[in-house]
Enzyme design. Structure first.
Site, PDB file in Angstrom:
ATOM      1  NE  ARG A  77      -5.039  10.356   6.503  1.00  0.00           N
ATOM      2  CZ  ARG A  77      -4.243  10.006   5.679  1.00  0.00           C
ATOM      3  NH1 ARG A  77      -4.592   9.251   4.777  1.00  0.00           N
ATOM      4  NH2 ARG A  77      -2.719  10.031   5.586  1.00  0.00           N
ATOM      5  CG  HIS A 120      -4.393   5.075   6.899  1.00  0.00           C
ATOM      6  ND1 HIS A 120      -5.868   5.001   6.170  1.00  0.00           N
ATOM      7  CD2 HIS A 120      -4.110   3.840   7.165  1.00  0.00           C
ATOM      8  CE1 HIS A 120      -6.417   3.845   6.431  1.00  0.00           C
ATOM      9  NE2 HIS A 120      -5.414   3.048   6.784  1.00  0.00           N
ATOM     10  CE1 TYR A 167       0.067  10.367   3.209  1.00  0.00           C
ATOM     11  CE2 TYR A 167       1.324   8.395   3.833  1.00  0.00           C
ATOM     12  CZ  TYR A 167       0.387   9.251   4.148  1.00  0.00           C
ATOM     13  OH  TYR A 167      -0.751   9.138   5.092  1.00  0.00           O
TER      14      TYR A 167
END
Lengths: 345, 338
Positions: free
Chosen positions: A245, A249, A258
């Site tokens: 990805r 998100h 993160y």
């Protein structure tokens, strides 16, 4: 490809597939990429309250959906399957309506499209695929169900229950895991015990296949074989397509908190569209002039869908009440009158 | 409606002695025979015939494609029902005990109840969830629960709880033939109660209550196994010259506000009795409806006699948890003396 690492091959080949197929894969992936870009722009403009990008996952989605037959099969998506919907032939203004929050499940016809409603409980639709597939066999028909889910959803109990049911019933279903390596902010190593989703199939008694999810040809082959097995009555297959990805998100996410941008850059360089384009040229399935024409058509199609969804009418307030029941209740009819008198004005 | 009544008249049978468990079995036989899309499945419903034998003999008669066992996973059972419905079937899944519905709540609430809405009518869910329900058999934990308020609170679900064999038969026919999802709550405590029943086609629309015993002085409102308890209370009260009406709501959603209001407007007093805990139970909904519809006619506030706000307790304590005849009689006394 070593399992679950970011070190993929630098090129792919489509020599073994038909030119018509590979050109179609490219056209759908190109269109999905452009539509994805338009969707992010619509979110920035405030037309979409939020959006979940499929960028980088186009090969996994388009190639798997293209191995299905929209005339007799059924696809069960979660919420990040825009490219699959497009390749499967779903009416895309209706599909994108879910991202404009016009209707939770989207405005396309689920039954006619044979493509389930957009669904945010990510494990939830997986047992639906099994039920649909069992129903197909009970009737003696040869349709196949495909359930999309991700590495995050692979942790959901429903996914495990569904795989066990499918194994027990020998259901004609393809479990298609897009492992994009990040379940929102949690990486594979903190999500998938044992390190492999596909390896879990062995425990349920059917084949599990790991495939390079950025290699459209490989995804198509693996899915087509799984579909053929199911159609022959040989039961389910779990296909795990390893991809990445590359976008956040959702448009509300902040991946800088993160993950390492260098990892994202490496995967952006393994772009499935770039890989397929080079493979098409190398295989002689298309030349630059043809691809330029496809690119232009994809651009126009993405703009058409963008304009369609941006200008689609908002649902009438009365639709709050229309589909709660097939046979309406007196109480709901009363509440609808309350809405008319006190809200609609 | 005329067609319904004609069908009802034609299909009426002479009275036979049946338990509720047998009556539901008869209804499932009729449904499996009349509609090739009806499927019965769940844990142990096949060769065993279900732990309460409600599906006894069905697999033998209709084959293991129409009546089949599933692995033990309630969420997948309900998820499977969704997929089967999307493929044109009319699923009648069983979850073996009420407490085992909790593992399936996501599928029931997020999927079954909303799929028709989410898809704007493209994927109807003609699913009847058979759920052996309520207490009274001193079962282990999770084998006796009252989930009706949870289901009635869920948009998209219809909820019904029969109280006797004859009604259980008709309501099952109605539930399965409905194109909406129905949670059919079978009162375990009444499964073995045998009585002469006439098996009738459903004649009342979904959401109709019925007066089990007419009376003048107060209305006892109940469903499931508590209906019989209220009838016992009414018989005892009659010995003291108190004439109680017993209203069986049957449908907990849609709830028969008109039938409720008509009864309470006549009797001017209402006592609602349920097994579920008091707080936020359906008794509160009944009380609110009575207040809204009958405020000027009421001679006393609505009384609630319910389970306590504690988990369903183990065996010897269960009779003290469930509404007792004495507690209902005391509530009747309070409402009459108000």
């Amino acid at each position: 490809m070593p399992p679950h690492t970011s070190a993929g091959r630098e090129s792919i080949t489509v020599d073994h597939l038909s030119p018509d197929l590979t050109r179609a894969l490219y056209r759908h992936m190109r269109t999905a990429r452009d539509l994805d870009t338009e969707a992010i722009a619509l979110q920035r403009q405030g037309v979409f309250p939020a959006y979940v990008s499929v960028r980088g996952q186009e090969a996994a989605q388009v190639a798997s959906a293209s191995a299905m037959d929209p005339a007799r099969d059924f696809v069960f998506p979660t919420y990040r399957e825009m490219a699959a919907a497009l390749a499967y032939g779903v009416e895309m203004v209706g599909y994108m309506a879910t991202h404009r929050a016009l209707w939770h499940g989207g405005l396309y016809d689920v039954a006619a499209s044979r493509f389930g409603a957009v669904n945010a409980v990510v494990g939830g639709p997986v047992p639906h695929a099994v039920g649909w597939a069992v129903g197909e066999r009970l009737r003696g028909d040869d349709g196949v169900a495909l359930a999309y889910f991700g590495d995050g959803a692979s942790s959901e109990g429903d996914v495990h229950e569904a795989m066990n049911f499918a194994g027990v019933f020998g259901a004609p279903v393809v479990f298609f895991c897009q492992n994009n390596q990040w379940a929102l902010s949690v990486p594979n190593e903190r999500q998938v015990a044992g390190g492999s989703v596909s390896a879990r199939a062995a425990g349920y008694g059917f084949p599990g296949v790991l495939v390079d999810g950025n290699d459209a040809g490989a995804v198509y082959e693996a899915t087509a074989e799984a579909v053929a097995r199911a159609r022959r009555g040989e039961g389910p297959t779990l296909v795990e397509a390893l991809t990445y990805r590359v976008e956040p998100h959702s448009t509300s996410d902040d991946p800088g908190r993160y993950r390492d941008e260098a990892e994202v850059r490496r995967w952006r360089e393994r772009d499935p569209l770039t890989l397929l384009r080079a493979a098409l040229l190398a295989a002689g399935h298309a030349d630059e002039a043809h691809l330029a024409e496809v690119d232009a058509r994809a651009r126009r199609e993405a703009e058409r869908v963008r304009d369609g969804v941006a200008t689609a009418p908002e649902p009438d307030g009365s639709e709050l009440f229309t589909h709660v029941f097939r046979e309406n209740t007196k109480e709901l009819a009363r509440q609808r009158r309350t809405w008319q008198e006190e809200v609609e004005l | 409606m005329t067609e319904l009544i004609e069908r009802a008249a034609a299909a009426d049978t002479p009275a036979v002695e049946l338990s509720m468990q047998q009556a539901i079995n008869r209804a499932l036989r009729v449904l499996l025979a009349e509609d090739p899309d009806v499927l019965v499945f769940g844990e142990d419903v096949g060769a065993l015939g279900g732990v309460f034998r409600v599906t006894d003999g069905l697999q033998e008669e209709f084959g293991d494609k129409r009546v089949f066992d599933t692995p033990l996973a309630e969420s997948a059972i309900m998820g499977m029902a969704v997929g089967l419905a999307m493929n044109g079937w009319r699923p009648v899944p069983e979850l073996q005990f009420d407490g085992f519905a909790y593992p399936a709540i996501d599928q029931i609430v997020n999927q079954v109840a909303r799929m028709n809405y989410r898809t704007r009518g493209a994927a109807p869910m003609p699913i009847t969830l058979r759920l052996p329900s309520f207490g009274g058999i001193q079962a282990p934990e999770h084998h006796g629960e009252s989930l009706e308020a949870l289901f009635a609170h869920t948009p998209g679900l219809k909820v019904v709880a029969p109280s006797d064999p004859g009604d259980a038969y008709s309501l099952m026919l109605q539930a399965v033939r409905s194109d909406d999802p129905v949670v059919y709550m079978e009162p375990k405590a009444r499964y073995w109660d045998r009585r002469p029943v006439r098996l009738r086609e459903p004649s009342d629309p979904i959401g109709t209550s019925r007066i089990v015993r007419p009376g003048r002085h107060a209305t006892l409102v109940a469903w499931g196994a508590m209906v019989q308890r209220c009838v016992q209370v009414a018989e005892l009260a009659a010995e003291d010259g108190v004439d109680l009406e017993v209203l069986d709501l049957r449908w907990l959603k849609p709830l028969d506000a008109e039938g409720l209001a008509a009864s309470v407007s006549r009797t001017r007093r209402a006592v609602v009795v349920h097994e579920a805990p008091l707080t936020a139970g359906l008794g509160a909904e009944v009380a609110a409806l009575v207040t809204e519809h009958c405020f000027r006619d009421l001679s006393a506030p609505v009384q609630r006699v319910t389970g306590f706000d504690v988990p369903y307790p183990a065996g010897p304590l269960e009779p003290q948890y469930l509404p007792t005849i004495d507690r209902v009689l005391l509530a009747v006394q309070r409402t009459l003396e108000y």
